[in-house]
Design a protein around this motif. Sequence first.
Motif, PDB file in Angstrom:
ATOM      1  N   ARG A 298       0.843  -1.189   0.000  1.00 47.52           N
ATOM      2  CA  ARG A 298       0.000   0.000   0.000  1.00 47.52           C
ATOM      3  C   ARG A 298       0.883   1.246   0.000  1.00 47.52           C
ATOM      4  O   ARG A 298       1.933   1.271   0.644  1.00 47.52           O
ATOM      5  N   SER A 299       0.468   2.262  -0.715  1.00 53.28           N
ATOM      6  CA  SER A 299       1.245   3.503  -0.744  1.00 53.28           C
ATOM      7  C   SER A 299       1.183   4.165   0.623  1.00 53.28           C
ATOM      8  O   SER A 299       0.182   4.070   1.323  1.00 53.28           O
ATOM      9  N   GLU A 300       2.264   4.848   0.976  1.00 49.75           N
ATOM     10  CA  GLU A 300       2.326   5.555   2.254  1.00 49.75           C
ATOM     11  C   GLU A 300       2.479   7.045   1.967  1.00 49.75           C
ATOM     12  O   GLU A 300       3.329   7.436   1.174  1.00 49.75           O
ATOM     13  N   ILE A 301       1.656   7.840   2.622  1.00 47.05           N
ATOM     14  CA  ILE A 301       1.632   9.266   2.275  1.00 47.05           C
ATOM     15  C   ILE A 301       2.948   9.959   2.618  1.00 47.05           C
ATOM     16  O   ILE A 301       3.399  10.837   1.880  1.00 47.05           O
ATOM     17  N   GLU A 302       3.605   9.537   3.699  1.00 52.68           N
ATOM     18  CA  GLU A 302       4.882  10.173   4.053  1.00 52.68           C
ATOM     19  C   GLU A 302       5.920   9.902   2.967  1.00 52.68           C
ATOM     20  O   GLU A 302       6.684  10.798   2.595  1.00 52.68           O
ATOM     21  N   MET A 304       5.298   9.280  -0.183  1.00 56.27           N
ATOM     22  CA  MET A 304       4.934  10.068  -1.367  1.00 56.27           C
ATOM     23  C   MET A 304       5.444  11.504  -1.233  1.00 56.27           C
ATOM     24  O   MET A 304       6.010  12.069  -2.171  1.00 56.27           O
ATOM     25  N   LYS A 305       5.226  12.062  -0.041  1.00 54.56           N
ATOM     26  CA  LYS A 305       5.660  13.445   0.190  1.00 54.56           C
ATOM     27  C   LYS A 305       7.173  13.562   0.087  1.00 54.56           C
ATOM     28  O   LYS A 305       7.694  14.508  -0.510  1.00 54.56           O
ATOM     29  N   LYS A 322       1.034  17.614 -12.190  1.00 53.62           N
ATOM     30  CA  LYS A 322       0.209  16.838 -11.252  1.00 53.62           C
ATOM     31  C   LYS A 322       0.714  15.406 -11.112  1.00 53.62           C
ATOM     32  O   LYS A 322       1.111  14.784 -12.084  1.00 53.62           O
TER      33      LYS A 322
ATOM     34  N   ILE B  86      -6.980  12.232  -1.584  1.00 53.87           N
ATOM     35  CA  ILE B  86      -6.143  11.542  -2.580  1.00 53.87           C
ATOM     36  C   ILE B  86      -5.835  10.110  -2.174  1.00 53.87           C
ATOM     37  O   ILE B  86      -5.323   9.342  -2.973  1.00 53.87           O
ATOM     38  N   PHE B  89      -4.539   5.849   3.704  1.00 52.68           N
ATOM     39  CA  PHE B  89      -3.256   5.183   3.857  1.00 52.68           C
ATOM     40  C   PHE B  89      -3.236   4.334   5.127  1.00 52.68           C
ATOM     41  O   PHE B  89      -4.085   4.513   6.007  1.00 52.68           O
ATOM     42  N   LYS B  93      -4.746   7.060   8.004  1.00 52.96           N
ATOM     43  CA  LYS B  93      -4.298   8.396   7.600  1.00 52.96           C
ATOM     44  C   LYS B  93      -4.946   8.725   6.263  1.00 52.96           C
ATOM     45  O   LYS B  93      -4.950   7.905   5.346  1.00 52.96           O
ATOM     46  N   ILE B  94      -5.458   9.935   6.189  1.00 51.59           N
ATOM     47  CA  ILE B  94      -6.125  10.351   4.964  1.00 51.59           C
ATOM     48  C   ILE B  94      -5.374  11.544   4.395  1.00 51.59           C
ATOM     49  O   ILE B  94      -5.101  12.517   5.103  1.00 51.59           O
ATOM     50  N   GLY B  95      -5.001  11.446   3.133  1.00 52.93           N
ATOM     51  CA  GLY B  95      -4.327  12.554   2.455  1.00 52.93           C
ATOM     52  C   GLY B  95      -5.363  13.424   1.773  1.00 52.93           C
ATOM     53  O   GLY B  95      -6.194  12.934   1.019  1.00 52.93           O
ATOM     54  N   ASP B 101      -6.820  24.315  -8.131  1.00 50.04           N
ATOM     55  CA  ASP B 101      -5.743  24.689  -9.047  1.00 50.04           C
ATOM     56  C   ASP B 101      -5.660  26.202  -9.163  1.00 50.04           C
ATOM     57  O   ASP B 101      -6.671  26.892  -9.173  1.00 50.04           O
ATOM     58  N   LEU B 107      -1.229  19.879   0.892  1.00 45.30           N
ATOM     59  CA  LEU B 107      -1.545  18.483   1.154  1.00 45.30           C
ATOM     60  C   LEU B 107      -1.571  18.288   2.661  1.00 45.30           C
ATOM     61  O   LEU B 107      -0.565  18.466   3.332  1.00 45.30           O
ATOM     62  N   VAL B 108      -2.758  17.983   3.173  1.00 47.56           N
ATOM     63  CA  VAL B 108      -2.931  17.827   4.611  1.00 47.56           C
ATOM     64  C   VAL B 108      -3.152  16.350   4.932  1.00 47.56           C
ATOM     65  O   VAL B 108      -3.907  15.670   4.235  1.00 47.56           O
ATOM     66  N   THR B 109      -2.481  15.866   5.955  1.00 49.14           N
ATOM     67  CA  THR B 109      -2.732  14.497   6.396  1.00 49.14           C
ATOM     68  C   THR B 109      -3.605  14.542   7.642  1.00 49.14           C
ATOM     69  O   THR B 109      -3.289  15.246   8.597  1.00 49.14           O
TER      70      THR B 109
END
Lengths: 394, 385
Positions: A298-302, A304-305, A322, B86, B89, B93-95, B101, B107-109
């Motif tokens: 699973r992708s991890e947001i940290e 990705m950032k 984008k 987006i 996770f 955790k939600i992005g 635009d 981008l807030v977690t």
Amino acid sequence: MNKVYDAVVIGAGAIGTSAAYHLCEKGLKTALLEKGDIAGGSSSHCDAVALICDKLPGIDTKMGQASIDYYMELAKRFDYDFEFDPKGCLYVCETEPEFEAASKYCELQNNDGYALRMVNNEELCQMEPHIAKDLTGALYTPPSGSIAVSPYKVCFAFVEEAKKMGLEVYTYCDIKKINLNGKTNGVESVETNYGTIRTKRIVNCAGAWAPFIGELTGLKIPIEPRKGTNLVSEQTERLCHNKILEYGYMMSKFDSIHFKRKVSPLAEELNVAFNLEYTKANNLLVGGNRLFRSYDIRSEIETMKAIAERALRFYPELADIKCIRTYSGVRPFVIDHLPIVSDVDSIPGYYIAAGHEGDGICFSPITGRFMSQIIAGEETDFDISKLDFARFAS
Amino acid sequence: MIQRDVLVVGAGPAGLAASIEAGKAGAAVLLVDLNMQPGGQLFKQIHKFFGSSAHRSGTRGYDIGEQLLREALEAAVEIWMQSTVIGIFPGNKIGIERGMDGKEKELVTVLARKIVIATGASENAIRFKGWTIPGVMGAGAAQTMINVNHVRPGKRVVMLGSGNVGLIVSYQLLQAGCDVAALVEAAPGIGGYAVHAAKIRRAGVPIYTGYTIVEAKKGKDGCVCGCIIAKADDKYDPIPGTEEAIECDAITLAAGLKPVMDLPKLAGCTLTYSSAFGGYIPIHNDRMETSQKGIFTAGDAAGVEEANTALEEGKLAGISAAEELNLISKKKADILRKEIWERLVSLRSGPFGERRLKEKESVLKEYAKRAGIPAAEDQEVEKCH
């Protein structure tokens, strides 16, 4: 069903499909068993390049070059187009110490006859007009040692070409048991949801999952899944013309080489190193990192950032492009960073071709050829005793 | 990273209702939606709600929307519009990409203890030659244009599909001053309610049942200038030699909706296919909890129905999330859920509703089977109907 084959290959990724192809080429009646779909594992969750400049000098590089040369030949020979694209590679250096280390590496490779060279800041900016202007320089590898292919299509190309020689493919195949001969301990048959398949030879090409296949016959195969993540951009103009990596990537790949990079704690913690390439459809693939997370892709947001943050340092214009999705995959990690391409002394007829970590696509053609040579009892193109499974015996 | 008790994705009727219930119970609720205004599809529903014993029949959609927004405000629900989730996770955790635009975006977690996915549905497309030419669009898109943005999609429109959406939007196009050149339906009869069809017929719209669109024609300006229709066989394929040309500058497709499954998939929810509900949906229980503990769903995302059922399902999700957070007692939650289920059963009656009622029951059964809840609770699921 009670089928009989000369050889059974387990795993239809870049390694297994190549092994199957080359076994068919040797005239062996071959079956390819896959627990999911063709290219469903690491080979569809990776990037798309084959390089020599991310290999350690020595056999690693030698195999890489042999495989790249072989890809060029296959691109001409195969009817199936696997999007072979010779594109150069730039290992960019952020600082003087990195540049010096890269220069030393370049020299070592030059001594072995590989046409790598260093480029300074000015030349780098000419070659890549969109790159950050403050980089020290880069290690350049011309297309003779740096190519791109579609990893999916490489697998399908091998399968389709091998089918012409009689390959039979079993997808969604569960392997329940591998039976060995009571006296010789040699391979006898494989029990699957398709029934029992009789064969004297099996090749374990299950990549990061090879240990599970190994367990069926009590073999301990020291491969661990190591997670890598890529970001995918929207379609855009070609921001880069070569494959671009930061020299610090070497660090994330080979723990033995250490450079002190100026990176954020997040990038450091998540083992992030920048790399960038364009695809045929002109999406950008932005990577990457390596983490141990078992089989969780699973992708991890940290992550990705951190990847995005690192990418912006080298390509500031990416800020206006984008990210449309991300994906992660596991790489079959071996502690000494060399794959296992070998027979198994304790089980006659059992072979392993796995553990390529991030080099599966690069090493795919040559690994398949080596495996067919080993099974046919021929001499391999060059000495690959370093890849022997027996190295883990102690 | 910020923390909230409940994160609700989608500010349509289901998401608003879930937010209101959880907020009223005292949860810190964050409601996010990518649109400019909350309310989902409610604000384009200028017609009165219909249905047999539905408690809001006779009310217009936008009035319901206004009322819900007031209630959300009273329940101290925090609303972020123009915010896109987006991903969900590992570790809840939600992005969220906040902002549009061209403006400041960040981008807030968000770390959420409970998540409600109420992302609604998207329109199905129909593929024919020229289906990507500007001027070919979903009927829902055309409805948003006329009722929300007050822009006509064209002067002369051909509508494909005679379900209630096709019929109602055709009528609203007429009200907006468009000429509806034809209503084309591949099936032998009208799909939606006869009362709506009669309105269209009285207004003089030619109705072509047993016809399909073969091709959209491109004009000199690159946009739609007409279409070719033809008689359809029993597989809805065009019969050669029966083609007719119709002049038009917009083609609207009312081919049904399918639940938006991106987030449930990312969150690892077990899905099941349901043709009655429009496609894949997350299996869920009578509390609207999916196979992923702490992740709830409601509304069209849990099976395409209508605003009233979405509202009720949203309430179920909000109440159940609050209960899991120990903000509502089990006893109170059970009473509330029982009342809601009674209303849902009455909403799911009649020729269209009964099929959905049966289908919902089978989804709950599938949850009981596949999400592996104890047999005792399984029986309670049965009792709810």
